[in-house]
Write an enzyme that holds these catalytic residues in place. Structure first.
Site, short mmCIF file in Angstrom:
data_model
loop_
_atom_site.label_atom_id
_atom_site.label_comp_id
_atom_site.label_asym_id
_atom_site.label_seq_id
_atom_site.Cartn_x
_atom_site.Cartn_y
_atom_site.Cartn_z
N ASP A 168 -17.22 34.43 47.72
CA ASP A 168 -16.99 33.02 47.45
C ASP A 168 -16.05 32.83 46.25
OD1 ASP A 168 -17.15 30.35 47.95
OD2 ASP A 168 -19.06 30.05 46.93
N GLY A 172 -24.13 24.08 40.29
CA GLY A 172 -23.77 25.40 40.80
C GLY A 172 -24.20 25.54 42.24
N GLY A 173 -24.11 26.76 42.72
CA GLY A 173 -24.42 27.03 44.12
C GLY A 173 -25.82 26.58 44.50
N PHE A 174 -26.79 26.76 43.62
CA PHE A 174 -28.15 26.44 44.03
C PHE A 174 -28.91 25.58 43.03
CE2 PHE A 174 -28.19 30.79 42.35
CZ PHE A 174 -28.99 30.61 41.26
N GLY A 175 -28.19 24.84 42.22
CA GLY A 175 -28.89 23.95 41.31
C GLY A 175 -28.01 23.56 40.15
N PRO A 176 -28.50 22.63 39.33
CA PRO A 176 -27.70 22.14 38.21
C PRO A 176 -27.58 23.18 37.10
CG PRO A 176 -29.88 21.16 38.17
CD PRO A 176 -29.81 21.98 39.42
N VAL A 177 -26.50 23.08 36.33
CA VAL A 177 -26.28 23.98 35.20
C VAL A 177 -26.22 23.12 33.93
CG1 VAL A 177 -24.78 25.72 34.21
CG2 VAL A 177 -24.93 25.49 36.67
N LYS A 214 -28.82 27.87 34.32
CA LYS A 214 -28.75 27.47 35.72
C LYS A 214 -30.18 27.36 36.23
CE LYS A 214 -25.57 29.07 39.09
NZ LYS A 214 -25.01 30.26 39.73
N LEU A 231 -23.70 20.50 32.90
CA LEU A 231 -22.31 20.96 32.99
C LEU A 231 -21.76 20.78 34.39
CD1 LEU A 231 -22.62 24.27 31.00
CD2 LEU A 231 -21.34 22.27 30.30
#
Ligand SMILES: *[C@@H]1O[C@H](CO)[C@@H](O)[C@H](O)[C@H]1NC(C)=O
Ligand SMILES: *[C@@H]1O[C@H](CO)[C@@H](O)[C@H](O)[C@H]1NC(C)=O
Ligand SMILES: *[C@@H]1O[C@H](CO)[C@@H](O)[C@H](O)[C@H]1NC(C)=O
Ligand SMILES: *[C@@H]1O[C@H](CO)[C@@H](O)[C@H](O)[C@H]1NC(C)=O
Ligand SMILES: *[C@@H]1O[C@H](CO)[C@@H](O)[C@H](O)[C@H]1NC(C)=O
Ligand SMILES: *[C@@H]1O[C@H](CO)[C@@H](O)[C@H](O)[C@H]1NC(C)=O
Ligand SMILES: *[C@@H]1O[C@H](CO)[C@@H](O)[C@H](O)[C@H]1NC(C)=O
Ligand SMILES: *[C@@H]1O[C@H](CO)[C@@H](O)[C@H](O)[C@H]1NC(C)=O
Ligand SMILES: *[C@@H]1O[C@H](CO)[C@@H](O)[C@H](O)[C@H]1NC(C)=O
Length: 832
Positions: free
Chosen positions: A643, A527-532, A546, A524
């Protein structure tokens, strides 16, 4: 030749004019000789309304009524023979011999009559531009009767709803039976002439909804009510004790009225001429808590709770079986008797009762007004009278007291009044038996420890089992080229410190199956710390997964942070965490899936933004506010998101907003005012100056980001993008410039079409947006104030000072993080 045709045209025009004049003079009036016959109608002088024959909805019956003449949808606002329709087209409306205005069928039988027996022979009835039929007669043409005295389901401008306390005489509106049947239905709405008047909707004779008491300007049980929305709403009492309610809008150039639907919902409608349809402002009752007496006597309704009804503190369900079956009709009863009721058998003098404060509530029904002139006097009066069980002091009304039962109390997120409920002093737990307390604490503690130990033991056994399992799966995938994230033992340790008991655990196997081995097609976004990834659980539920990417220790920290923060939170405007997965070296968070992606995907896309009309955008603004209010104030923790930006606002099926990504959120201590950090993380364009410059953050830095977001939603352009205007200004600079030039409308997204109501709303949003992005944190309003401002509860907004231009934060050493920028150092800042 030319002169000849000119003269001819002039003569024609003159003739037409005369004709018009004659027509205009006669056409709005009915007399005994000038009657109307199905399907004719008369038109009011200004062509605003028509009076004539029509058939509503799918019905073939014929009725005589009044409707708006200049709109494409026939909308009857008044009907004469609503209970006696004609079944053919033989009807006529005329003036009868006794001077009444009547509807007759083909056999000259009277179906309806104005029924003022007066014997005046030569009366006439005229349709006015207000949508009123006035019957006049006699020597001087007195008004004998008006249709405004006998309204149908519509309350119009210039009309009055009245009620007399002494005589019981009332003018009220009554609903239709169904959309095709205008005969009198079971709902009615009007004024309840108690000592403090209120508006009610009744279902037959039972109350169905109430507005709360009138405070001289508004009904305090309708928090949305304000002078913009209901301009000129007025309720007065005249000399003979008749209350009368009227409404007049400052700008009468658009079509609006208040109607009671056949389902018993009362509210304002206005004609959206662009889309040629009626739009409803909020209708009442709106939610379940609006239904009169939903939770029974001494019950307390709050839509934010999963079970909306609770007993007031100090009360318990009257019948707990029924209550547990969610049948709340019998309500609650008092647990401990009040001082007055307690027998003094034990010789002790009982302690004085105390008051429990409930804030922002709709005060209960059956208030009695008292002349006590201050809050303290009001309290004393209540305390000194054994039959008084609650009081409330509200400016504009004064002192309200209650006896008997407290019915129909609900919670508002803003507005409402403070209610003080009388309880026995013991309910306040000051002199509870210390021994009992200690005893209970020790026993409970021991039980918790034992249960905890048992579960820990079970979990460890399971965990070892699962770890073996997942290692087996992953090693088999490894051979097929499925990417494996490297092992982070570090996380494992910190994971163990968190209480995962509350959070459902998903099996890795299950998530692998749901996302089809984390297939790129299911990705999708980042995200902030990895793929979703998007996934489908076996039961059909859609999820978003996530997955913590290898990368840095920072990602791990944020992962932990998100778990800790979000597992504590639950609100309809925050994205919901369904669970997590920690197996082997894989760490994942599982969320509900949001089909409409994030706000930026719609807002800044020239095609998809069409979907976001102003109503939807305002709903999104409102939802974000409520989510933020919950974070800042109403949740158990105090949380600063840090954020906020469009890509962190997700939209569900109905385009309701949900705040997401709590990787950088910070939990505040109870009395901390602001916090300083050396590590400034956030996103370019949304960070407040004090945070970007000095690493200081507080609720007000979220407010700043919200302000930027608000201006983006209104304007449909990105805060950082500067090519939207010629001057090379960023959004804040551009908005400020237009504001100072008095040209704020130029900021509005050209993709939006606006009616009169939306315009007021949208300019208010720009104003509030500018208040939020002011340079100094102390000038910015708190989120609760913002909600009141947006809902126009606060009418006079302060003027904004100049905004902070974050784009001047050049020279910062920045490091990209997803689409955010991580300001690693704050010392390089060059000042402004
Ligand atoms: C009229 O009938 C149609 C078809 O049965 C239905 O869809 C529609 O809702 C009806 N309209 C009203 C006003 O009852
Ligand atoms: C009737 O409506 C049209 C457009 O909807 C408008 O231009 C016109 O002025 C209206 N006439 C009156 C008399 O209100
Ligand atoms: C219409 O109503 C009248 C009574 O008002 C009745 O006598 C007549 O039969 C009805 N006609 C039809 C076609 O239903
Ligand atoms: C007219 O009024 C009288 C009494 O005021 C009432 O009995 C009668 O039913 C009314 N008739 C109609 C047609 O409303
Ligand atoms: C009613 O008739 C009387 C005389 O018959 C006349 O003076 C009066 O003006 C008439 N009123 C109206 C409203 O036509
Ligand atoms: C109105 O009252 C009737 C009769 O008691 C009931 O059947 C109906 O459900 C009520 N309507 C609503 C919307 O509560
Ligand atoms: C009323 O609305 C019309 C447009 O619908 C506008 O032209 C006019 O200026 C408004 N009047 C006031 C007093 O706001
Ligand atoms: C709730 O309880 C009341 C009183 O006992 C009963 O009359 C009513 O039928 C119950 N309602 C439902 C929905 O079970
Ligand atoms: C208590 O209040 C009721 C009405 O609210 C009043 O009738 C009664 O006289 C009061 N009693 C005393 C002792 O003041």
């Amino acid at each position: 030749m030319e002169i000849g045709s000119c003269i001819f045209m002039a003569a024609l025009r003159l003739l037409l004019c005369c004709f018009c004049w004659q027509l205009g003079a006669a056409v709005d009036t009915i007399t005994s000789s000038q009657y109307i016959k199905d399907p004719e109608a008369v038109v009011s002088a200004g062509n605003k309304f028509k009076l004539g024959f029509f058939s509503p909805g799918n019905s073939t019956n014929r009725y005589v009524g009044i409707w708006y003449s200049n709109i494409s949808v026939t909308t009857p606002v008044w009907i004469a023979n609503r209970n006696k329709p004609l079944n053919d087209s033989s009807g006529i409306m005329t003036i009868s011999e006794d001077g009444n205005i009547v509807v007759l069928d083909g056999r000259k039988e009277i179906l309806w009559s104005s029924n003022v027996s007066n014997g005046v022979s030569n009366s006439s009835a005229q349709l006015t531009d207000d949508g009123n039929v006035i019957l006049r007669g006699g020597e001087i043409g007195n008004s004998l009767w008006q249709s405004f005295q006998e309204p149908s389901d519509t309350f119009m401008l210039k009309m009055r709803l009245t009620a007399n306390r002494r005589t019981g005489k009332k003018t009220q509106i009554t609903s239709w039976k169904s959309p095709s049947d205008p005969s009198v239905g079971s709902f009615s709405s009007g004024i309840e002439p108690s000592s403090i008047p209120e508006v009610f909707v009744w279902n037959d004779s039972r109350p169905f909804w109430r507005s709360g008491p009138w405070n001289g300007q508004a009904f305090i049980g309708i928090p949305e009510m304000n002078s913009v929305y209901l301009n000129g709403y007025n309720l007065v009492q005249d000399g003979d004790g008749t209350f009368s309610l009227s409404v007049g809008l400052a700008n009468e150039s658009y079509i609006t009225n208040f109607a009671l639907s056949y389902e018993g919902r009362f509210g304002e409608m206005y004609w959206d001429s662009a889309n040629e349809r009626w739009e409803h402002k909020k209708q009442y009752p709106g939610d379940d808590c609006d239904i009169y007496g939903k939770c029974g006597p001494f019950g307390f309704c709050n839509t934010q709770n999963s079970l909306i009804c609770r007993c007031l503190k100090g009360f318990e369900p009257k019948n707990s079986d029924e209550w547990n079956r969610r049948n709340w009709t019998n309500g609650c009863v008092r647990r401990r008797e009040l001082k007055c009721e307690r027998t003094q058998s034990d010789g002790q003098v009982p302690k004085e009762d105390e008051f429990l404060k409930l804030d922002k509530v709709k005060v209960p029904d059956f208030s009695e007004w008292s002349s006590s002139a201050s809050e303290q006097n009001c309290k004393d009066e209540c305390l000194n009278n054994c039959s008084c069980i609650a009081y409330s002091y509200h400016t504009g009304i004064g002192c309200m007291l209650w006896r008997g039962k407290l019915t129909d109390i609900r919670k508002f997120s803003s507005g409402g009044a403070n209610l003080y409920v009388r309880l026995a002093d013991l309910e306040f737990g000051k002199n509870r038996d210390m021994k009992a307390v200690i005893c209970i604490t020790v026993v409970t503690g021991a039980i918790i420890v034992a249960v905890g130990a048992f579960f820990w033991w079970r979990r460890m056994a399971k965990y070892r089992e699962r770890k073996r399992e997942s290692e087996r799966i992953l090693s088999s995938r490894r051979k097929k080229g499925y990417p494996i994230f490297f092992n982070g033992n570090l996380i494992q340790e910190s994971m163990n410190q968190v209480k995962f008991q509350e959070l459902p655990l998903f099996k890795l196997q299950m998530l692998i199956a749901a996302t089809d081995y984390f297939d790129a097609a299911n990705k999708l976004g980042e995200g902030g710390f990895g793929p979703v990834y998007r996934g489908n659980l076996p039961d059909g539920q859609e999820i978003a997964v996530k997955r913590l990417s290898r990368a840095s220790g920072q990602g791990q920290e944020e992962f932990m942070n998100e778990v800790v923060v979000i597992s504590e939170l639950q609100h309809k405007n925050l994205v919901r965490l369904l669970g997590c997965c920690v197996e082997g070296d894989e760490k994942m968070l599982v969320y509900e899936y949001m089909p409409n992606k994030s706000l930026d995907a719609s807002l800044f896309d020239p095609v998809r933004k069409e979907v976001l009309d102003w109503k939807k955008r305002f709903n999104i603004v409102d939802g974000i506010c409520r989510g933020l209010l919950y974070l800042h104030r109403d949740s158990r923790l105090r949380i600063i998101h840090r954020d906020l930006k469009p890509s962190n606002i997700l939209l569900d099926q109905e385009l309701n907003p949900k705040i997401s990504d709590f990787g950088m959120a910070r939990i505040f201590g109870g009395n901390e005012d602001h916090v300083k950090t050396r590590r400034v993380v956030g996103t370019y364009g949304y960070m407040s100056p004090e945070y970007a410059m000095h690493g200081r953050f507080s609720e007000k830095s979220d407010v700043f980001s919200f302000g930027v977001l608000l201006l983006e939603i209104v304007s449909g352009r990105r805060s950082t993008k500067i090519d939207g205007n010629e001057q090379g200004l960023n959004l804040l600079e551009f908005a400020w410039k237009l504001w100072n030039e008095g040209n704020a409308p130029a900021l509005v997204d050209p993709a939006l079409t606006l009616d009169q109501y939306s315009k007021v709303e949208i300019f208010r949003c720009i104003h509030v947006g500018l208040l939020c992005v002011q340079e100094f944190a102390k000038d910015r309003p708190a989120i609760s104030t913002i909600i009141s401002m947006l809902n126009s509860e606060i009418v006079d907004l302060p003027l904004p000072n100049n905004p902070a231009y974050t784009e001047r934060l050049i020279g910062l050493h920045t490091e990209r993080r997803g689409d955010s920028i991580n300001f690693v150092s704050t010392t390089l800042f060059t000042g402004r």
